[in-house]
Design a protein around this motif. Structure first.
Motif, PDB file in Angstrom:
ATOM      1  N   UNK A 352      26.215  26.720  34.067  1.00 29.36           N
ATOM      2  CA  UNK A 352      25.195  26.272  34.874  1.00 29.36           C
ATOM      3  C   UNK A 352      25.213  24.605  34.608  1.00 29.36           C
ATOM      4  N   UNK A 353      26.122  23.870  33.833  1.00 28.05           N
ATOM      5  CA  UNK A 353      26.244  22.585  33.778  1.00 28.05           C
ATOM      6  C   UNK A 353      27.439  22.050  34.112  1.00 28.05           C
ATOM      7  N   UNK A 354      28.017  22.639  35.039  1.00 29.47           N
ATOM      8  CA  UNK A 354      29.286  22.067  35.722  1.00 29.47           C
ATOM      9  C   UNK A 354      28.910  22.395  37.375  1.00 29.47           C
ATOM     10  N   UNK A 355      29.135  21.370  37.990  1.00 32.74           N
ATOM     11  CA  UNK A 355      28.771  21.502  39.429  1.00 32.74           C
ATOM     12  C   UNK A 355      29.938  22.470  40.369  1.00 32.74           C
ATOM     13  N   UNK A 356      30.913  23.040  39.600  1.00 30.32           N
ATOM     14  CA  UNK A 356      31.613  24.135  40.380  1.00 30.32           C
ATOM     15  C   UNK A 356      31.153  25.572  40.042  1.00 30.32           C
ATOM     16  N   UNK A 357      30.343  25.513  39.107  1.00 32.88           N
ATOM     17  CA  UNK A 357      29.618  27.050  38.726  1.00 32.88           C
ATOM     18  C   UNK A 357      29.159  27.718  40.053  1.00 32.88           C
ATOM     19  N   UNK A 358      28.252  27.439  41.001  1.00 32.47           N
ATOM     20  CA  UNK A 358      27.866  27.724  42.031  1.00 32.47           C
ATOM     21  C   UNK A 358      28.830  28.509  42.878  1.00 32.47           C
ATOM     22  N   UNK A 359      30.021  27.822  43.188  1.00 39.86           N
ATOM     23  CA  UNK A 359      31.025  28.094  44.186  1.00 39.86           C
ATOM     24  C   UNK A 359      31.856  29.157  43.399  1.00 39.86           C
ATOM     25  N   UNK A 360      32.115  29.124  42.062  1.00 35.91           N
ATOM     26  CA  UNK A 360      32.670  30.060  41.427  1.00 35.91           C
ATOM     27  C   UNK A 360      32.246  31.375  41.347  1.00 35.91           C
ATOM     28  N   UNK A 361      30.919  31.299  41.258  1.00 31.23           N
ATOM     29  CA  UNK A 361      30.206  32.672  41.140  1.00 31.23           C
ATOM     30  C   UNK A 361      30.066  33.138  42.350  1.00 31.23           C
ATOM     31  N   UNK A 362      29.800  32.547  43.433  1.00 28.53           N
ATOM     32  CA  UNK A 362      29.819  33.246  44.563  1.00 28.53           C
ATOM     33  C   UNK A 362      31.063  33.867  45.169  1.00 28.53           C
ATOM     34  N   UNK A 363      32.320  33.129  44.567  1.00 29.34           N
ATOM     35  CA  UNK A 363      33.367  33.631  45.156  1.00 29.34           C
ATOM     36  C   UNK A 363      34.068  34.795  44.259  1.00 29.34           C
ATOM     37  N   UNK A 364      33.700  34.765  42.960  1.00 31.92           N
ATOM     38  CA  UNK A 364      34.372  35.780  42.151  1.00 31.92           C
ATOM     39  C   UNK A 364      33.385  36.612  41.528  1.00 31.92           C
ATOM     40  N   UNK A 365      32.207  36.516  41.177  1.00 32.96           N
ATOM     41  CA  UNK A 365      31.383  37.131  40.397  1.00 32.96           C
ATOM     42  C   UNK A 365      30.352  38.013  41.289  1.00 32.96           C
ATOM     43  N   UNK A 366      30.420  39.261  41.664  1.00 41.58           N
ATOM     44  CA  UNK A 366      29.786  39.972  42.573  1.00 41.58           C
ATOM     45  C   UNK A 366      29.227  41.317  42.048  1.00 41.58           C
ATOM     46  N   UNK A 367      28.236  41.927  42.428  1.00 38.12           N
ATOM     47  CA  UNK A 367      27.955  43.315  42.227  1.00 38.12           C
ATOM     48  C   UNK A 367      28.297  44.364  43.021  1.00 38.12           C
ATOM     49  N   UNK A 368      28.729  45.379  42.273  1.00 39.88           N
ATOM     50  CA  UNK A 368      29.184  46.689  43.254  1.00 39.88           C
ATOM     51  C   UNK A 368      28.399  47.786  42.852  1.00 39.88           C
ATOM     52  N   UNK A 369      28.275  48.777  43.857  1.00 45.36           N
ATOM     53  CA  UNK A 369      27.426  49.917  43.354  1.00 45.36           C
ATOM     54  C   UNK A 369      28.184  51.128  43.592  1.00 45.36           C
ATOM     55  N   UNK A 370      27.804  52.314  43.013  1.00 50.98           N
ATOM     56  CA  UNK A 370      28.525  53.277  43.019  1.00 50.98           C
ATOM     57  C   UNK A 370      27.510  54.521  43.196  1.00 50.98           C
ATOM     58  N   UNK A 371      27.508  55.586  44.029  1.00 50.12           N
ATOM     59  CA  UNK A 371      26.747  56.644  44.363  1.00 50.12           C
ATOM     60  C   UNK A 371      27.238  57.858  43.825  1.00 50.12           C
TER      61      UNK A 371
END
Length: 440
Positions: A352-371
């Motif tokens: 959160x201390x680098x301006x690139x964090x939000x865009x990196x998270x949105x592109x690469x860090x996601x949640x998946x669900x299994x049923x």
């Protein structure tokens, strides 16, 4: 204000009607199997439950048999980043399907019948009692807060790692499954083999304990250690914490499911006997393998790995983060991983201390669900866009949180999501959304 509440309620229903206008069929739990297997799942809004209360409210448990929610603002004993600090004002609340508070009580004193100021877990024991697990013991109360019993030897003293996920599950016969990594004293004498010493999964027969405040330790039926996996081997470099596992109870099958963050299997136990029944291979489709801890400039000697994790390194690996039982179905959530070549340039500055964090998270860090149902995955891994946190929201700053907490369900047709009142828009009540998981 009542008019505003009514307007918001009917607005919710109107949005639901628009979202459900297509011709897709909902899979019924009792219906015959389809010849064509579903290929995806989506969340469809059906209703909302308004709770006439304000405060630092959490929903701890849901009982599908009674349709009751267990809620409260009980202190957890730790301070989380961005968390509201005021606890133990509301106490425990029992809430029905209409959002009515049918019981409310405060038992956070340190008297013989009080559990103290903090609790690690709060949950239903059967249909008519509540369990509160604290350092002073496991306390059993009636739904109205009347004291029933204290199990002194079942407590959070001598635990290894803390958690804010569900670690306890009980049935209506006095059987208790508890994911609690105890054994700090023994582990301290052999720190290099901590995972081989600590027993984080335990089963109890509460009926075997003598009545009274000084209950004898007679009810433990079985206990199990950490999984035999490289991430739990001595002197590993994966940065795995000694947290207790996630625990959930499948009432339909009388089974307990135990989930560890970086292990891609679900352990299965018999609730009544505590015996192991094997494992379910989760086979996640977007799960990144564990990454060895790195280091960062300026870290205190001996704490380089922890500093690396806190500055964003924990997002280099995937984790199983949540498990919930929905009737006969089990829903799991895991995170994807940020590639190391993308993550490394951001580590030294910190999460959160680098301006690139939000865009990196949105592109690469996601949640998946299994049923899963009956030990089998019923649909390919899927996302739930409605619960993905957005930039500027508190949940976006914490790697494990979603926008709203899935607190339980009656099956695929009724899934309950608690959306805390945190200032996104002004309201003087709390809200539980009722969704349907629609398989297509």
């Amino acid at each position: 204000m009542k008019l505003i509440k009514a307007f918001l309620f009917f607005l919710t229903l109107a949005l639901t009607a628009c979202g459900g206008a297509d011709n897709e069929q909902t899979l019924q739990e009792a219906g015959p199997p389809s010849e064509t297997l579903p290929t995806t799942a989506e969340l469809v809004l059906k209703d909302s439950i308004m709770i006439d209360v304000m405060g630092n409210l959490s929903i701890y448990d849901y009982n599908a048999r009674t349709g009751l929610f267990l809620a409260g603002d009980i202190g957890a004993g730790i301070i989380m980043m961005g968390a509201r600090q005021k606890f133990n004002t509301l106490g425990h609340l029992v809430i029905d399907q209409k959002g009515q508070i049918i019981q409310q009580f405060k038992r956070f004193d340190r008297g013989p019948e009080g559990f103290g100021s903090n609790a690690m877990d709060n949950f239903f024991i059967g249909d008519s009692t509540i369990g509160v697990l604290s350092k002073l013991g496991l306390f059993q109360y009636g739904l109205d807060g009347s004291f029933i019993k204290k199990y002194k030897e079942i407590n959070t003293l001598d635990f290894i790692g803390f958690s804010q996920h569900k670690i306890a599950a009980a049935d209506d016969k006095g059987n208790l499954a508890l994911g609690l990594a105890k054994g700090l004293e023994e582990a301290g004498r052999a720190w290099d083999s901590l995972f081989q010493i600590v027993k984080p999964m335990r089963f109890y027969d509460l009926n075997a304990y003598e009545t009274g405040y000084e209950a004898l330790e007679t009810g433990e039926k079985a206990k199990y250690g950490f999984p035999d996996d490289p991430v739990y081997y001595p002197e590993n470099d994966y940065g795995v914490r000694q947290f207790p596992p996630h625990v959930v109870y499948n009432d339909a099958r009388k089974e307990v499911y135990v989930m560890y963050p970086k292990i891609k299997v679900l352990e299965v136990y018999d609730m009544e006997t505590g015996e192991s029944k094997g494992e379910i291979d989760l086979a996640p489709e977007h799960f990144g393998d564990p990454v060895k801890s790195g280091s960062v400039a300026g870290a205190i000697g001996g704490y380089e790995g922890l500093a690396w994790l806190n500055r964003g390194g924990r997002m280099a690996s995937s984790d199983y983060l949540h498990i919930i039982q929905l009737g006969e179905y089990t829903l799991l959530r895991y995170s994807t991983a940020i590639p190391m070549d993308v993550l490394n340039p951001l580590i030294n500055a910190g999460y959160r201390k680098d301006d690139r964090w939000p865009s990196v998270r949105r592109e690469h860090y996601k949640f998946y669900y299994q049923l899963f149902k009956d030990g089998k995955k019923v649909v390919p891994d899927f996302q739930i866009p409605q619960l993905e946190p957005q930039k500027g929201q508190m949940e976006f700053n914490v790697h494990s949180l979603t926008r709203g907490v899935i607190v339980g369900g009656d099956g695929l047709n009724r899934l309950y999501v608690y959306m805390p009142n945190d200032g996104d828009f002004e309201r003087d009540y709390e809200l539980i959304y009722v969704y349907e998981i629609r398989l297509k």
